[in-house]
Each structure stands twice: as structure tokens, then as C-alpha cells.
Design an enzyme around this catalytic site. Structure first.
Site, PDB file in Angstrom:
ATOM      1  N   MET A   1       3.387  66.482  34.652  1.00 14.45           N
ATOM      2  CA  MET A   1       4.394  65.608  33.126  1.00 14.45           C
ATOM      3  C   MET A   1       5.662  66.262  33.776  1.00 14.45           C
ATOM      4  O   MET A   1       6.759  66.273  33.083  1.00 14.45           O
ATOM      5  CB  MET A   1       4.258  66.060  32.420  1.00 14.45           C
ATOM      6  CG  MET A   1       2.919  66.194  31.643  1.00 14.45           C
ATOM      7  SD  MET A   1       2.500  65.892  29.658  1.00 14.45           S
ATOM      8  CE  MET A   1       2.084  67.049  29.246  1.00 14.45           C
TER       9      MET A   1
ATOM     10  N   ASP B   1       6.333  76.166  40.210  1.00 15.64           N
ATOM     11  CA  ASP B   1       6.291  76.197  41.605  1.00 15.64           C
ATOM     12  C   ASP B   1       4.399  76.298  41.820  1.00 15.64           C
ATOM     13  O   ASP B   1       3.721  75.706  43.027  1.00 15.64           O
ATOM     14  CB  ASP B   1       5.759  78.094  41.811  1.00 15.64           C
ATOM     15  CG  ASP B   1       7.316  78.097  42.273  1.00 15.64           C
ATOM     16  OD1 ASP B   1       7.919  77.278  42.790  1.00 15.64           O
ATOM     17  OD2 ASP B   1       7.868  79.471  42.948  1.00 15.64           O
TER      18      ASP B   1
ATOM     19  N   HIS C   1       3.286  72.855  39.589  1.00 18.54           N
ATOM     20  CA  HIS C   1       3.265  71.793  40.430  1.00 18.54           C
ATOM     21  C   HIS C   1       3.089  71.940  41.781  1.00 18.54           C
ATOM     22  O   HIS C   1       2.919  71.110  42.633  1.00 18.54           O
ATOM     23  CB  HIS C   1       3.835  71.460  39.505  1.00 18.54           C
ATOM     24  CG  HIS C   1       3.927  71.550  38.895  1.00 18.54           C
ATOM     25  ND1 HIS C   1       5.194  71.326  37.531  1.00 18.54           N
ATOM     26  CD2 HIS C   1       3.207  70.669  37.126  1.00 18.54           C
ATOM     27  CE1 HIS C   1       4.628  71.454  36.457  1.00 18.54           C
ATOM     28  NE2 HIS C   1       3.989  71.104  36.361  1.00 18.54           N
TER      29      HIS C   1
ATOM     30  N   GLN D   1      -0.685  62.031  24.675  1.00 18.62           N
ATOM     31  CA  GLN D   1      -1.730  63.016  24.403  1.00 18.62           C
ATOM     32  C   GLN D   1      -1.030  64.073  23.526  1.00 18.62           C
ATOM     33  O   GLN D   1      -1.308  65.174  23.633  1.00 18.62           O
ATOM     34  CB  GLN D   1      -1.807  63.207  25.756  1.00 18.62           C
ATOM     35  CG  GLN D   1      -0.751  64.253  26.217  1.00 18.62           C
ATOM     36  CD  GLN D   1      -0.680  64.339  27.779  1.00 18.62           C
ATOM     37  OE1 GLN D   1      -1.353  63.433  29.116  1.00 18.62           O
ATOM     38  NE2 GLN D   1      -0.953  65.657  28.495  1.00 18.62           N
TER      39      GLN D   1
ATOM     40  N   SER E   1       4.346  77.910  33.603  1.00 24.27           N
ATOM     41  CA  SER E   1       3.756  76.918  32.588  1.00 24.27           C
ATOM     42  C   SER E   1       5.111  75.948  32.119  1.00 24.27           C
ATOM     43  O   SER E   1       5.988  77.263  31.996  1.00 24.27           O
ATOM     44  CB  SER E   1       3.344  76.800  31.653  1.00 24.27           C
ATOM     45  OG  SER E   1       3.789  75.880  30.114  1.00 24.27           O
TER      46      SER E   1
ATOM     47  N   ARG F   1       6.098  75.322  29.751  1.00 25.79           N
ATOM     48  CA  ARG F   1       6.450  76.009  28.044  1.00 25.79           C
ATOM     49  C   ARG F   1       6.750  76.746  27.788  1.00 25.79           C
ATOM     50  O   ARG F   1       7.382  77.651  26.485  1.00 25.79           O
ATOM     51  CB  ARG F   1       5.714  75.077  26.988  1.00 25.79           C
ATOM     52  CG  ARG F   1       5.003  73.917  27.254  1.00 25.79           C
ATOM     53  CD  ARG F   1       3.592  73.209  26.037  1.00 25.79           C
ATOM     54  NE  ARG F   1       3.880  72.271  26.129  1.00 25.79           N
ATOM     55  CZ  ARG F   1       2.656  71.459  26.095  1.00 25.79           C
ATOM     56  NH1 ARG F   1       1.576  71.999  27.091  1.00 25.79           N
ATOM     57  NH2 ARG F   1       2.743  70.632  25.176  1.00 25.79           N
TER      58      ARG F   1
HETATM   59  P1  AMP Z   1       1.753  69.135  33.785  1.00 24.97           P
HETATM   60  O1  AMP Z   1       2.754  68.754  34.176  1.00 24.97           O
HETATM   61  O2  AMP Z   1       1.930  70.615  32.555  1.00 24.97           O
HETATM   62  O3  AMP Z   1       0.763  68.768  33.393  1.00 24.97           O
HETATM   63  O4  AMP Z   1       0.713  69.882  34.425  1.00 24.97           O
HETATM   64  C1  AMP Z   1       0.011  68.689  35.485  1.00 24.97           C
HETATM   65  C2  AMP Z   1      -0.953  69.659  35.950  1.00 24.97           C
HETATM   66  O5  AMP Z   1      -0.103  70.870  37.022  1.00 24.97           O
HETATM   67  C3  AMP Z   1      -2.191  70.176  36.043  1.00 24.97           C
HETATM   68  O6  AMP Z   1      -3.209  69.917  37.284  1.00 24.97           O
HETATM   69  C4  AMP Z   1      -2.154  71.550  35.770  1.00 24.97           C
HETATM   70  O7  AMP Z   1      -3.100  72.066  35.508  1.00 24.97           O
HETATM   71  C5  AMP Z   1      -1.025  71.849  36.886  1.00 24.97           C
HETATM   72  N1  AMP Z   1      -0.728  73.320  36.551  1.00 24.97           N
HETATM   73  C6  AMP Z   1      -0.413  73.788  35.021  1.00 24.97           C
HETATM   74  N2  AMP Z   1       0.496  75.152  35.936  1.00 24.97           N
HETATM   75  C7  AMP Z   1       0.562  75.277  36.731  1.00 24.97           C
HETATM   76  C8  AMP Z   1       0.308  76.527  37.405  1.00 24.97           C
HETATM   77  N3  AMP Z   1       0.148  77.472  36.712  1.00 24.97           N
HETATM   78  N4  AMP Z   1      -0.096  76.843  38.330  1.00 24.97           N
HETATM   79  C9  AMP Z   1      -1.013  75.796  38.924  1.00 24.97           C
HETATM   80  N5  AMP Z   1      -1.251  74.336  38.850  1.00 24.97           N
HETATM   81  C10 AMP Z   1      -0.220  74.639  37.257  1.00 24.97           C
END
Ligand code: AMP
Length: 275
Positions: A28, A33, A35, A59, A185, A187
Site C-alpha cells: 500500500m 525497510d 517492504h 479493505q 509498519s 502505521r
Molecule cells: P502493506 O503495505 O502494509 O500492505 O504491506 C505490504 C507487504 O509488506 C505485505 O506483504 C506485508 O506483510 C509486508 N510487510 C509489512 N510490514 C512488514 C515488516 N515489518 N517486515 C516485512 N514485511 C512487511
């Protein structure tokens, strides 16, 4: 690095890379780091890597942070360039939902989509599964990388691949953490200083619980103790020991994972630890 916004440009990009193994990292945006660790893994398994950054409206529930969610395209572009990403797919909602968001088909998996996060976010996983299937159909990757942090999401995506006969290898990646153990995160930036300090304890408590369960402390005793400590950090949505594959609660440490979602201030944090 190419910036791709439409399905036609994506198809063109694919034609230009015929024969190459394509790795995909859906996100998103607001890349950190964590990602980028997925990008590194994708590069190890594929010839070229496409990262999508799309904040998917379906979502998010009513009253959730869809509007507030950080959108940082320029910084994300820079980060992707630095990490050797071949293309960013940055679609608008018109591209993803051609018949309109309100007419989006719904994917439901009752056994996986009613528990854990779904108790407070009842439609989240339906929206997530729809967008991931759409992104898979558009990008048509050979492999896609997701992190174990979103444990329930990963189980649903594996089911999606099985049920729709998708020829995509799903690779799961470990959680990247801050120095105190807090799972990275987008967030986390909502947390103020006091909340941030409490957030750092989430993973510490999970590790202690894991140690207790493995050292033979009775399940009920260990869970009750940890729950009490979690209650001091914030509002616990759930703290459960579940079977890794079915997500069904268990008291058996074999093949299990401790999962939690806790709200600290207005920030909902997810974490888990394989036992
Ligand atoms: P998001 O942008 O939050 O939708 O996450 C995109 C992808 O990055 C998803 O596969 C998440 O599980 C992954 N992700 C989010 N936080 C982390 C993290 N701390 N370490 C590794 N991958 C992450």
C-alpha cells in the site's frame, strides 16, 4: 525504473520482458525497510521485480484510516529506484475496479475470514482478497512475496492461489523489526512517544509467552498472565495460539503460532511469533 499506471501499459511492459521471470511485491506504499526486504527476496527468485503501491478502499471499513493512510509516492519511487525495482505499478481506483468499487465481486472464505482480525474488521479480508486477485491478474507474476507479519492474510492468499488455480509461487518473508522488536509498519508513525514505548513491549511479551509455553507452563496460566500484561499496553483485539495452517485456536505448541492485534492509542498493531 518505469512507472506504470494502466493495464495497457502493464501489458506492454510484460511484452517487453517476455521470457523473464517476474517477481511481484504488492504494497500500500509508504515503503519501509520491511517492504524492501520483500523486494530483496523477490530479486533472489526472479529476473525482474514489480512493486505495486495501491491503497485499496475495499479493505478499509467505515471509520478506519483510509483517508489518513500515508501516501508518499515520491519517496516510494526513490526507494524503489535505490533497490533496483524494474517497475512500480501505481494504479488508480478506476483501473482496479472498472465497474466501480460498489460493484466489485466479493471473495469469501468463511473458515479463514471470520476469525482473528475479522472480528473487528469484518470485511477487510474480502477486500484484500479481491484486490490481490486483481493485481495478480494484471501483473501476472511468476512469484509474489508477502510477509508473515500479516499471518491471516498470507493464509488467505495461499488459499486464493489454490482455489483459482493461479500459476504463482507465493514466497513468505520474515518480519523486519525495529531495534526494540516492534514490527515495522506504515502505521507506526501514528504512535506518539509514550505509545511508541508501549508498542515496543508487544514483541517482548510474545517472546516471553513463547518461552513459557515451551517450558511447560500450563496453557491457561501462561495465556492469562500474558493477557494481563497486554491489557496494560492497550486494547487487545485478540491474543491467541493458533494452528499455522488452519488458523484454528489450539493449546498445542506443535505447528503453532502466537498471534495478536492490539490497539495502542488509535493505532492497531499486528504481531506474531512462531512457537
Ligand atoms: P502493506 O503495505 O502494509 O500492505 O504491506 C505490504 C507487504 O509488506 C505485505 O506483504 C506485508 O506483510 C509486508 N510487510 C509489512 N510490514 C512488514 C515488516 N515489518 N517486515 C516485512 N514485511 C512487511
Amino acid at each position: 525504473m518505469q512507472i506504470i499506471r494502466t493495464s495497457a501499459d502493464l501489458a506492454q511492459f510484460r511484452r517487453e520482458h517476455t521470457g523473464k521471470k517476474i517477481g511481484f511485491v504488492p504494497t500500500m506504499g509508504n515503503l519501509h525497510d520491511g517492504h524492501m526486504s520483500l523486494v530483496v527476496l523477490a530479486k533472489q527468485h526472479a529476473d525482474i521485480v514489480i512493486v505495486s503501491t495501491y491503497v485499496n478502499p475495499t479493505q478499509f471499513g467505515v471509520g478506519e484510516d483510509f483517508d489518513a493512510y500515508p501516501r508518499t509516492f515520491e519517496a516510494d519511487k526513490h526507494t524503489c529506484e535505490q533497490h533496483g525495482v524494474s517497475a512500480m505499478f501505481v494504479p488508480t481506483t478506476d483501473v482496479i475496479y472498472p465497474s466501480g468499487v460498489e460493484h466489485a465481486p466479493v471473495i469469501d472464505m468463511p473458515d479463514l475470514m471470520r476469525r482473528l482480525c475479522a472480528k473487528t474488521r469484518p470485511t477487510h479480508f474480502q477486500g484484500m482478497a479481491s484486490v490481490v486477485l486483481k493485481l495478480f491478474q494484471l501483473v501476472r507474476p511468476d512469484i509474489a512475496v508477502f510477509c508473515e507479519k500479516d499471518f491471516q492474510q498470507l493464509a488467505i492468499i495461499r488459499r486464493l492461489v489454490t482455489e483459482f488455480f493461479l500459476d504463482i509461487e507465493i514466497i513468505d518473508a520474515p518480519i523486519i523489526r525495529e531495534l526494540d522488536g516492534l514490527a515495522m509498519s506504515s502505521r507506526n508513525q501514528y504512535l506518539d512517544a509514550d505509545e511508541r514505548e508501549r508498542a515496543g513491549k508487544v514483541n517482548v511479551l510474545l517472546s516471553e509467552l513463547r518461552r513459557e509455553l515451551l517450558s511447560g507452563t500450563q496453557y491457561e496460566t501462561a495465556m492469562t498472565n500474558t493477557h494481563r500484561q497486554f491489557d496494560e499496553l492497550g486494547q487487545v483485539d485478540y491474543l491467541e495460539l493458533i494452528d499455522k495452517n488452519t488458523l484454528v485456536p489450539t493449546t498445542d505448541t506443535i505447528n503453532s503460532v502466537i498471534v495478536t492485534a492490539v490497539k495502542i492509542g488509535k493505532t492497531r498493531l499486528l504481531d506474531n511469533l512462531v512457537v
